[in-house]
Write a protein that holds these residues in place. Structure first.
Motif, PDB file in Angstrom:
ATOM      1  N   SER A  49     -12.035  -4.779  -0.970  1.00  0.00           N
ATOM      2  CA  SER A  49     -11.158  -4.142  -1.952  1.00  0.00           C
ATOM      3  C   SER A  49     -11.010  -2.651  -1.670  1.00  0.00           C
ATOM      4  O   SER A  49      -9.927  -2.078  -1.855  1.00  0.00           O
ATOM      5  N   LEU A  50     -12.085  -2.014  -1.219  1.00  0.00           N
ATOM      6  CA  LEU A  50     -12.010  -0.587  -0.900  1.00  0.00           C
ATOM      7  C   LEU A  50     -11.014  -0.323   0.220  1.00  0.00           C
ATOM      8  O   LEU A  50     -10.234   0.641   0.161  1.00  0.00           O
ATOM      9  N   VAL A  51     -11.015  -1.182   1.219  1.00  0.00           N
ATOM     10  CA  VAL A  51     -10.042  -1.042   2.307  1.00  0.00           C
ATOM     11  C   VAL A  51      -8.621  -1.214   1.781  1.00  0.00           C
ATOM     12  O   VAL A  51      -7.713  -0.435   2.107  1.00  0.00           O
ATOM     13  N   ILE A  52      -8.410  -2.234   0.948  1.00  0.00           N
ATOM     14  CA  ILE A  52      -7.069  -2.477   0.403  1.00  0.00           C
ATOM     15  C   ILE A  52      -6.619  -1.325  -0.489  1.00  0.00           C
ATOM     16  O   ILE A  52      -5.457  -0.893  -0.441  1.00  0.00           O
ATOM     17  N   ILE A  53      -7.540  -0.803  -1.299  1.00  0.00           N
ATOM     18  CA  ILE A  53      -7.196   0.327  -2.179  1.00  0.00           C
ATOM     19  C   ILE A  53      -6.756   1.524  -1.352  1.00  0.00           C
ATOM     20  O   ILE A  53      -5.751   2.180  -1.665  1.00  0.00           O
ATOM     21  N   ARG A  54      -7.495   1.823  -0.283  1.00  0.00           N
ATOM     22  CA  ARG A  54      -7.131   2.963   0.554  1.00  0.00           C
ATOM     23  C   ARG A  54      -5.773   2.749   1.214  1.00  0.00           C
ATOM     24  O   ARG A  54      -4.954   3.670   1.303  1.00  0.00           O
ATOM     25  N   ILE A  55      -5.504   1.552   1.678  1.00  0.00           N
ATOM     26  CA  ILE A  55      -4.206   1.268   2.292  1.00  0.00           C
ATOM     27  C   ILE A  55      -3.075   1.458   1.287  1.00  0.00           C
ATOM     28  O   ILE A  55      -2.035   2.085   1.582  1.00  0.00           O
ATOM     29  N   VAL A  56      -3.256   0.934   0.073  1.00  0.00           N
ATOM     30  CA  VAL A  56      -2.217   1.063  -0.958  1.00  0.00           C
ATOM     31  C   VAL A  56      -1.999   2.526  -1.323  1.00  0.00           C
ATOM     32  O   VAL A  56      -0.851   2.997  -1.440  1.00  0.00           O
ATOM     33  N   GLN A  61       1.400   7.266  -1.235  1.00  0.00           N
ATOM     34  CA  GLN A  61       1.562   8.707  -1.061  1.00  0.00           C
ATOM     35  C   GLN A  61       2.624   9.033  -0.012  1.00  0.00           C
ATOM     36  O   GLN A  61       3.395   9.982  -0.170  1.00  0.00           O
ATOM     37  N   SER A  62       2.664   8.252   1.045  1.00  0.00           N
ATOM     38  CA  SER A  62       3.650   8.529   2.095  1.00  0.00           C
ATOM     39  C   SER A  62       5.077   8.308   1.618  1.00  0.00           C
ATOM     40  O   SER A  62       6.013   8.910   2.154  1.00  0.00           O
ATOM     41  N   TYR A  63       5.272   7.459   0.603  1.00  0.00           N
ATOM     42  CA  TYR A  63       6.605   7.214   0.057  1.00  0.00           C
ATOM     43  C   TYR A  63       6.854   7.968  -1.252  1.00  0.00           C
ATOM     44  O   TYR A  63       7.864   7.742  -1.915  1.00  0.00           O
ATOM     45  N   GLY A  64       5.912   8.805  -1.660  1.00  0.00           N
ATOM     46  CA  GLY A  64       6.066   9.553  -2.894  1.00  0.00           C
ATOM     47  C   GLY A  64       5.963   8.702  -4.148  1.00  0.00           C
ATOM     48  O   GLY A  64       6.578   9.028  -5.174  1.00  0.00           O
ATOM     49  N   LEU A  65       5.180   7.636  -4.088  1.00  0.00           N
ATOM     50  CA  LEU A  65       5.045   6.721  -5.228  1.00  0.00           C
ATOM     51  C   LEU A  65       3.598   6.671  -5.721  1.00  0.00           C
ATOM     52  O   LEU A  65       3.127   5.614  -6.152  1.00  0.00           O
TER      53      LEU A  65
END
Length: 241
Positions: A49-56, A61-65
């Motif tokens: 879950s930590l990996v998935i949270i970081r990816i999300v 952030q890269s899309y400004g969302l």
């Protein structure tokens, strides 16, 4: 399968079922299916879950969302992936135990009539304790891992600062409205019932048709997977369509 599930529910709701032997059997099943595996299942789901949270978070952030990232994590991980993972894990860890024993009876050379009678005896003895223990296991694994993932999500979004709590609780509360919460609990209970009932129904069907015992696939495994995915798809359809 439906008939066996109905029998299990009726027996579970009957007060006379809960005599001393059944209570002891239920406690043993709960210990084996929940307490023994809870620590390392929680650690494993926390790491994934930590990996998935970081990816999300990085993607948002890269899309400004960024403001939608936390809600997405809660909806995807806590509401959908964790209960399904807990159900599959409970099925692999404990849900097949009775059926493996029954298959051993069926393949041990015991006459079909005696094997079926012994299997039915074990089923009557173990069905309700297994239903209760597996439902409890799925609920416990899903709830504990969900709480840990919620904590990890907060730490990844706000860090150690306590000033993010008002916004965080507001976001999580908006996701977990009463309807969604009841649906989450109901779906998790259905997962637990499926894990307990479907393999037992499959082994009884195979004992009535011995010619199907040649397969090396665990009885009910594919059916269980299909039902779990069907419950999950139905839950998604009710919530989002």
């Amino acid at each position: 399968m439906l008939h066996l599930g109905a029998v299990a529910l009726v027996m579970a709701l009957t007060p006379s079922t809960y005599h001393r032997a059944n209570r002891l059997a239920t406690s043993r099943y709960i210990y084996a299916s929940t307490w023994q595996v809870l620590p390392w299942f929680t650690v494993l789901t926390a790491l994934v879950s930590l990996v998935i949270i970081r990816i999300v978070l990085v993607t948002a952030q890269s899309y400004g969302l960024s403001r939608y990232a936390l809600e997405m994590v809660v909806r995807v991980l806590v509401l959908e992936l964790l209960p399904l993972s807990a159900a599959m894990f409970a099925a692999l860890r404990a849900g097949m135990a009775f059926d493996a024993g029954a298959m051993g009876l069926a393949r041990s050379g015991m006459p079909a009539g005696e094997a079926t009678a012994e299997t039915l005896r074990r089923l009557r003895r173990d069905l309700v304790p297994q239903v209760i223990a597996n439902a409890f296991s799925v609920l416990s694994l899903a709830m504990v891992s969900s709480v840990i993932v919620l904590v990890l999500a907060y730490l990844n979004v706000y860090g150690l600062s306590p000033w993010g709590l008002p916004d965080y609780t507001r976001t999580v509360g908006r996701v977990f409205d009463p309807t969604v919460t009841l649906g989450f609990v109901f779906k998790t209970v259905l997962f637990g019932l499926a894990v307990a009932v479907i393999p037992s129904a499959a082994i009884l069907e195979l004992l009535r048709r011995p010619r199907r015992l040649r397969t090396n696939v665990q009885p009910g495994a594919l059916r269980l997977l299909f039902v779990l995915l069907l419950i999950e798809a139905s839950s998604l359809a009710v919530k989002y369509i």
